[in-house]
Write a protein that holds these residues in place. Structure first.
Motif, mmCIF file in Angstrom:
data_model
loop_
_atom_site.group_PDB
_atom_site.id
_atom_site.type_symbol
_atom_site.label_atom_id
_atom_site.label_comp_id
_atom_site.label_asym_id
_atom_site.label_seq_id
_atom_site.Cartn_x
_atom_site.Cartn_y
_atom_site.Cartn_z
ATOM 1 N N ALA A 249 83.968 48.755 37.676
ATOM 2 C CA ALA A 249 83.714 47.420 38.220
ATOM 3 C C ALA A 249 82.383 46.881 37.723
ATOM 4 N N GLU A 250 81.386 47.756 37.613
ATOM 5 C CA GLU A 250 80.090 47.314 37.114
ATOM 6 C C GLU A 250 80.186 46.854 35.661
ATOM 7 N N VAL A 251 81.006 47.533 34.868
ATOM 8 C CA VAL A 251 81.194 47.122 33.476
ATOM 9 C C VAL A 251 81.885 45.763 33.406
ATOM 10 N N ASP A 252 82.912 45.588 34.236
ATOM 11 C CA ASP A 252 83.610 44.294 34.251
ATOM 12 C C ASP A 252 82.658 43.163 34.647
ATOM 13 N N ALA A 253 81.802 43.426 35.638
ATOM 14 C CA ALA A 253 80.846 42.400 36.062
ATOM 15 C C ALA A 253 79.859 42.079 34.943
ATOM 16 N N ALA A 254 79.394 43.108 34.235
ATOM 17 C CA ALA A 254 78.453 42.882 33.135
ATOM 18 C C ALA A 254 79.118 42.107 32.002
ATOM 19 N N LEU A 255 80.377 42.392 31.721
ATOM 20 C CA LEU A 255 81.103 41.645 30.685
ATOM 21 C C LEU A 255 81.239 40.169 31.067
ATOM 22 N N SER A 256 81.515 39.914 32.335
ATOM 23 C CA SER A 256 81.619 38.526 32.790
ATOM 24 C C SER A 256 80.281 37.820 32.705
ATOM 25 N N ASP A 257 79.204 38.520 33.038
ATOM 26 C CA ASP A 257 77.867 37.925 32.907
ATOM 27 C C ASP A 257 77.567 37.586 31.454
ATOM 28 N N ALA A 258 77.973 38.450 30.529
ATOM 29 C CA ALA A 258 77.745 38.178 29.114
ATOM 30 C C ALA A 258 78.562 36.977 28.651
ATOM 31 N N ASP A 259 79.808 36.865 29.128
ATOM 32 C CA ASP A 259 80.627 35.695 28.773
ATOM 33 C C ASP A 259 79.988 34.414 29.287
ATOM 34 N N ALA A 260 79.477 34.468 30.509
ATOM 35 C CA ALA A 260 78.819 33.284 31.084
ATOM 36 C C ALA A 260 77.571 32.920 30.288
ATOM 37 N N ALA A 261 76.794 33.914 29.889
ATOM 38 C CA ALA A 261 75.583 33.643 29.106
ATOM 39 C C ALA A 261 75.934 33.051 27.742
ATOM 40 N N ALA A 262 77.026 33.532 27.136
ATOM 41 C CA ALA A 262 77.452 32.972 25.848
ATOM 42 C C ALA A 262 77.881 31.517 25.992
ATOM 43 N N ALA A 263 78.583 31.213 27.096
ATOM 44 C CA ALA A 263 79.003 29.832 27.329
ATOM 45 C C ALA A 263 77.799 28.930 27.578
ATOM 46 N N ARG A 264 76.814 29.433 28.344
ATOM 47 C CA ARG A 264 75.597 28.638 28.581
ATOM 48 C C ARG A 264 74.833 28.396 27.289
ATOM 49 N N LEU A 265 74.830 29.378 26.421
ATOM 50 C CA LEU A 265 74.153 29.221 25.128
ATOM 51 C C LEU A 265 74.803 28.107 24.314
ATOM 52 N N GLN A 266 76.132 28.110 24.246
ATOM 53 C CA GLN A 266 76.819 27.084 23.486
ATOM 54 C C GLN A 266 76.612 25.705 24.098
ATOM 55 N N SER A 267 76.659 25.648 25.431
ATOM 56 C CA SER A 267 76.437 24.379 26.114
ATOM 57 C C SER A 267 75.028 23.868 25.862
ATOM 58 N N ARG A 268 74.059 24.780 25.881
ATOM 59 C CA ARG A 268 72.671 24.384 25.654
ATOM 60 C C ARG A 268 72.482 23.883 24.235
#
Length: 386
Positions: free
Chosen positions: A265-284
């Motif tokens: 579960a911790e790995v899944d949460a970290a993967l989701s955090d990385a996806d969110a950070a990648a999306a924020r990077l593109q948006s920025r």
């Protein structure tokens, strides 16, 4: 200008808080680079049929690279905090510059308004004299008095605006002894004199990229955490049974079994955090690219309008006010026409100051979006053009 900004950076609470956060991030990065485990010492004594005295030392072994993953994440978080610190300082400088130009130009507007009050007072006095000799009617005399009252009310509002602008400036300066120069009378440069930095070099992008790197490192930390680390123990001592005493030494190895909590579960949460950070990077990235174009076009339009205003007759308020009074004294225009044209002249002059304020603030916005604000403050125009 640069000295004033440096003094504000040295004393502003927001910058001081960001600096403390940066020091905390540096400490966390140092902590992340340290070994995960400390050795454990165990002492054992037993008195029974067999007397036992032993001492042991144990140490979990980081065989899965947890320390390396934590170090990578700590360094990425440190870079993100450093970028956030730069962004905080840059934004504060932009806020101060805008507040400085606003305070300076509202002060000039208030002085122009005071000039109007003086003109209206003289006009009121002249109207009273002309009423006595019958040159104007009583309603025209009343119109002059009403114009004076309106000018005084509007001047009070302008003084309030100037006080508000000064308060906004002091709120940023705090106790800094900033003595910035008066606003320049010349127009700021054209946008093409400053070449924007590459998008990926902007502080906002550096921060977003570092946050993505930290999130990706967090995935590796979570994955490494799933791998059990063995613990090796070494024990030595002596055992006495009656008259016989024997020395003993032991070596043991223990491995946790991840059967109740696998850490998935911790790995899944970290993967989701990385996806969110990648999306924020593109948006920025998209937002910053759009901002550079928007602010450059907005500044160009305001600068062109300000330049056109300065070159027109509308900017010559004093000359036009003197001409209107001369025409009114000569009876070539009526009292109402004089007031209407004087009011129009003053409103135009005030609009010119407002246009100048907007042009300078748009210039600061463009420098901020282009990543060249600090270069401009430091006077590195040659570097800024490279």
């Amino acid at each position: 200008m640069a000295d004033a900004v440096n003094r504000i950076w040295a004393s502003n609470p927001d910058v001081l808080a960001a600096r403390a956060e940066l020091e905390a991030a540096r400490a966390r990065a140092r902590a992340a680079a340290r070994p995960l485990y400390n050795p454990s010492l165990a002492l054992d004594a037993e008195n029974a049929d067999v007397d036992r005295r032993t001492a042991g030392i144990s140490l979990p072994l980081d065989l899965s690279g947890k320390r390396h993953a934590r170090t990578t994440q700590g360094q990425a978080e440190l870079r993100a905090t450093e970028a956030a610190y730069d962004v905080r300082r840059r934004d504060l400088a932009a806020r101060w510059l805008k507040a400085w130009i606003a305070a300076a130009l509202t002060e000039r507007q208030a002085k122009l308004g005071q000039r109007r009050v003086v003109l209206m007072q003289r006009f009121d006095e002249l109207a009273a004299e002309r009423l006595k000799v019958g040159d104007i009617s009583s309603p025209e005399r009343d119109l002059a008095g009403l114009a004076l009252g309106e000018a005084q009310v509007q001047q009070a509002a302008m003084m309030g605006n100037a006080a508000t602008a000064r308060a906004a400036l002091r709120a940023i300066e705090g106790n800094a002894t900033a003595n910035p120069p008066p606003p320049p009378t010349a127009l700021p440069p054209t946008p093409d004199t400053v070449v924007p930095k590459a998008t990926d070099q902007l502080p906002d992008m550096v921060q977003a990229q570092s946050e993505l790197a930290s999130a990706e490192a967090g995935v590796q930390v979570a994955r490494r955490a799933r791998i059990p680390d063995p613990t090796i123990s070494l024990t030595g001592g002596q055992v006495r049974s009656g008259p016989r005493t024997d020395r003993v030494i032991g070596l043991s190895l223990s491995i946790p079994l991840p059967v109740l909590n696998s850490g998935r579960a911790e790995v899944d949460a970290a993967l989701s955090d990385a996806d969110a950070a990648a999306a924020r990077l593109q948006s920025r990235r998209q937002s910053l690219q759009a901002q550079i174009t928007e602010f450059a076009e907005r500044y160009s339009a305001l600068r062109d309008a300000d330049r056109a205003f300065r070159g027109s007759r509308a900017a010559a308020f004093e000359d036009r006010a003197a001409l209107l009074e001369k025409l009114w004294r000569a009876g070539e225009i009526s009292t109402s026409d004089y007031l209407v044209q004087l009011k129009q002249s003053l409103d135009t002059a005030l609009s010119g100051l407002e246009l100048e304020r907007q042009a300078w603030q748009a210039w600061f916005d463009y420098l901020t979006a282009a990543g060249r604000l600090n270069d401009w403050l430091a006077g590195n125009t040659q570097d800024a053009n490279q």
